[in-house]
Write an enzyme that holds these catalytic residues in place. Structure first.
Site, PDB file in Angstrom:
ATOM      1  N   HIS A 166      48.238  43.685  41.643  1.00 35.97           N
ATOM      2  CA  HIS A 166      48.418  45.070  41.228  1.00 35.97           C
ATOM      3  C   HIS A 166      47.521  45.462  40.069  1.00 35.97           C
ATOM      4  O   HIS A 166      47.583  46.600  39.605  1.00 35.97           O
ATOM      5  CB  HIS A 166      49.875  45.305  40.834  1.00 35.97           C
ATOM      6  CG  HIS A 166      50.346  44.426  39.713  1.00 35.97           C
ATOM      7  ND1 HIS A 166      50.481  43.074  39.841  1.00 35.97           N
ATOM      8  CD2 HIS A 166      50.687  44.721  38.443  1.00 35.97           C
ATOM      9  CE1 HIS A 166      50.902  42.568  38.687  1.00 35.97           C
ATOM     10  NE2 HIS A 166      51.031  43.545  37.827  1.00 35.97           N
ATOM     11  N   CYS A 167      46.668  44.539  39.583  1.00 32.04           N
ATOM     12  CA  CYS A 167      45.850  44.862  38.409  1.00 32.04           C
ATOM     13  C   CYS A 167      44.353  44.707  38.668  1.00 32.04           C
ATOM     14  O   CYS A 167      43.608  45.683  38.623  1.00 32.04           O
ATOM     15  CB  CYS A 167      46.250  43.968  37.226  1.00 32.04           C
ATOM     16  SG  CYS A 167      47.822  44.408  36.467  1.00 32.04           S
ATOM     17  N   ILE A 168      43.908  43.486  38.918  1.00 30.06           N
ATOM     18  CA  ILE A 168      42.471  43.203  38.906  1.00 30.06           C
ATOM     19  C   ILE A 168      41.699  43.990  39.963  1.00 30.06           C
ATOM     20  O   ILE A 168      40.598  44.469  39.687  1.00 30.06           O
ATOM     21  CB  ILE A 168      42.216  41.685  39.045  1.00 30.06           C
ATOM     22  CG1 ILE A 168      43.017  40.913  37.997  1.00 30.06           C
ATOM     23  CG2 ILE A 168      40.731  41.384  38.872  1.00 30.06           C
ATOM     24  CD1 ILE A 168      42.753  41.333  36.578  1.00 30.06           C
ATOM     25  N   VAL A 210      42.473  46.888  41.046  1.00 24.02           N
ATOM     26  CA  VAL A 210      42.761  48.310  40.859  1.00 24.02           C
ATOM     27  C   VAL A 210      42.168  48.845  39.566  1.00 24.02           C
ATOM     28  O   VAL A 210      41.526  49.912  39.541  1.00 24.02           O
ATOM     29  CB  VAL A 210      44.288  48.537  40.874  1.00 24.02           C
ATOM     30  CG1 VAL A 210      44.637  49.973  40.478  1.00 24.02           C
ATOM     31  CG2 VAL A 210      44.862  48.203  42.248  1.00 24.02           C
ATOM     32  N   ASP A 211      42.344  48.115  38.481  1.00 24.74           N
ATOM     33  CA  ASP A 211      42.019  48.643  37.157  1.00 24.74           C
ATOM     34  C   ASP A 211      40.550  49.015  36.964  1.00 24.74           C
ATOM     35  O   ASP A 211      40.259  49.992  36.258  1.00 24.74           O
ATOM     36  CB  ASP A 211      42.447  47.640  36.083  1.00 24.74           C
ATOM     37  CG  ASP A 211      43.947  47.439  36.073  1.00 24.74           C
ATOM     38  OD1 ASP A 211      44.655  48.254  36.704  1.00 24.74           O
ATOM     39  OD2 ASP A 211      44.425  46.466  35.461  1.00 24.74           O
TER      40      ASP A 211
END
Length: 494
Positions: free
Chosen positions: A299-301, A303-304
């Site tokens: 959910h982070c790498i 997307v961010d």
């Protein structure tokens, strides 16, 4: 004016360069903040955590374990029911911790008004065109608005682009008739969770913190100080904290993109990328090893970087490294499929109709989370080319692949790695090496293993010399079959 002794000199809202506050407002601000900090210090302040997933539940547990009464809010009725029954809805968190915490969980936000602190840990995904989707943040704040009152602190922990807290959180407070820094307090303190890490991060990893005003920051120090075990990193502004969190994750994405590109170059050169990385990692300064894989997930790498690139475009400044890394990482599932296709071709087997077993669907080892997992895109590509698909993942018992316009969903269940079943597959593709898998037995039973993660350190790469008949250019190391069999290797890098 009443001294704000619980948080010292930072209470001096009168010194804020951001506003000129009349004397009577300064007095109210001091009294409101002092009363809130006193409740925090006495552990009577109730903390409400909105979103009880991988970031929210560990934080809620940490507050409870530090002696705070905690309320939890989530739209997922299953999570709420599990917490009410003393069970953990998040993999890697023990049921006993949840049962002991006594979190008052609910799907409705009626209990939010009784909370002195409200912490938002909701998703911040991207849309179809890689644009930020702050719908969950906006929806949570809109639902909270009727329950906001004077004397509350409202904190955002979701990873997002610089300016989000100012654009969303502060207006929500003002819409409720509250003035940030006067009778309510706004914070940004991004989560730093590491899903799958049994030790957790809250209380172990330093916590970034920023406030909308000096008074907000002072209240934030009091609130987060106990749960962060004193390891707070205050920043000068909300935007600085938001950018710092983005940079942490973009740093990983860019370096993973670099090493994924290095892998493709290494294969073209006939070199083992893991040998190259290991050699470079012997340098004790100026180098940090990253490992290649089939793409990015979670959910982070994945997307961010697009949050930062979107903001950079809005500002009219380039973000070439960030966007290039995103393109490289997004292309890795296709590269893996091309390596698999070539390996099958060398064995006289077409990709269409081939029986393929994917090992590991989660985005990283040790978790059941398939969000943004490269395995999903690999499945989609293989399904689109007519392969017969199966998978094994001990933490993901069922998986549904949405086919979109191509037809109905493909529903799969995890298959046991029985030797006969593995031997019946035309190829085994290792996507995520989950703990507990017997990779030696898998190798012994499989006809062909395509390794995207470096599980088998002798997996084949291109040779320096002449090729044996029937050998692909990238096959050189690994299992040498008996002379009666074709001259190719059982395990190859991808």
């Amino acid at each position: 004016m009443t001294a704000l002794s619980p948080f010292g000199a930072a209470a001096a809202l009168v010194d804020s360069p951001e506003r000129s506050v009349p004397g009577w407002e300064r007095e109210i601000s001091g009294l409101v903040a002092e009363a809130l900090v006193a409740r925090i210090a006495a552990r009577t302040a109730r903390v409400g955590v909105v979103g009880l997933g991988y970031a929210g539940l560990p934080l809620a547990l940490r507050f409870a374990e530090c002696g705070f009464p905690v309320s939890g809010f989530d739209i997922d009725a299953g999570k709420v029911a599990a917490i009410a029954a003393g069970r953990s809805p998040v993999h890697g968190i023990e049921d006993a911790r949840v049962a002991a915490a006594g979190i008052a969980a609910s799907t409705g936000l009626e209990g939010a008004r009784a909370c002195d602190a409200l912490v938002l840990c909701v998703p911040t995904p991207i849309g179809r065109h890689k644009e930020p989707d702050l719908g969950p943040v906006a929806a949570a704040l809109a639902a909270l608005r009727p329950h906001l009152r004077p004397g509350q602190v409202l904190a955002l922990e979701s990873t997002t682009y610089p300016g989000t807290t100012e654009d969303y959180v502060l207006p929500a407070l003002r819409a409720a008739g509250l003035t940030p820094g006067i009778d309510a307090f706004a914070l940004y303190s991004p989560e730093r969770e590491d899903p799958g890490n049994p030790e957790g991060t809250v209380g172990r990893v330093p916590k970034l913190l920023a406030g909308a005003t000096p008074a907000c920051l002072a209240v934030g120090r009091a609130l987060y100080g106990p749960v962060a075990a004193g390891r707070l990193v205050p920043l000068s502004s909300l935007r600085a904290a938001e950018l710092a969190k983005l940079y942490e994750n973009v740093f990983r994405a860019v370096n993973i993109g670099l090493v994924n590109e290095l892998k493709r170059i290494s294969h073209a050169l006939g070199l083992d990328v893991h040998e190259v990385i290991d050699a470079a990692a012997t340098k004790p300064f100026g180098f940090m090893p990253f490992r290649p894989g089939p793409g990015l997930g979670g959910h982070c790498i994945p997307v961010d970087p697009y949050y930062l690139a979107w903001k950079a475009r809005e500002l009219g400044v380039p973000s070439d490294f960030v966007e290039l890394a995103g393109r490289v990482n997004d292309a890795m599932p296709g590269y893996v499929v091309s390596r698999l296709r070539d390996a099958l071709d060398a064995r006289g087997r077409a990709l269409r109709g081939a029986r393929l077993l994917l090992v590991g669907l989660a985005y990283k080892p040790g978790v059941p989370d398939t969000r943004e997992s490269p395995a999903a895109e690999i499945l989609r590509l293989l399904d689109g080319r007519g392969a017969s698909l199966a998978y094994h993942d001990p933490l993901v018992p069922r998986f549904t692949l949405e086919r979109g316009a191509r037809g109905g969903p493909l529903r799969l269940e995890s298959q046991a790695l029985a030797p006969d079943f593995v031997a019946a597959q035309d190829a085994v593709l290792i996507v995520t090496p989950q703990p507990g898998i017997d990779f030696a037995a898998l190798r012994a039973a499989a006809r062909l293993v395509v390794d995207t993660r470096g599980v088998y350190r002798d997996a084949a790469v291109q040779p320096d010399g002449a090729l044996p008949p029937g050998t692909l250019p990238f096959e050189t190391r690994g299992d040498f079959p008996p002379q009666a069999e074709p001259a190719y290797h059982r395990v190859i890098q991808a």
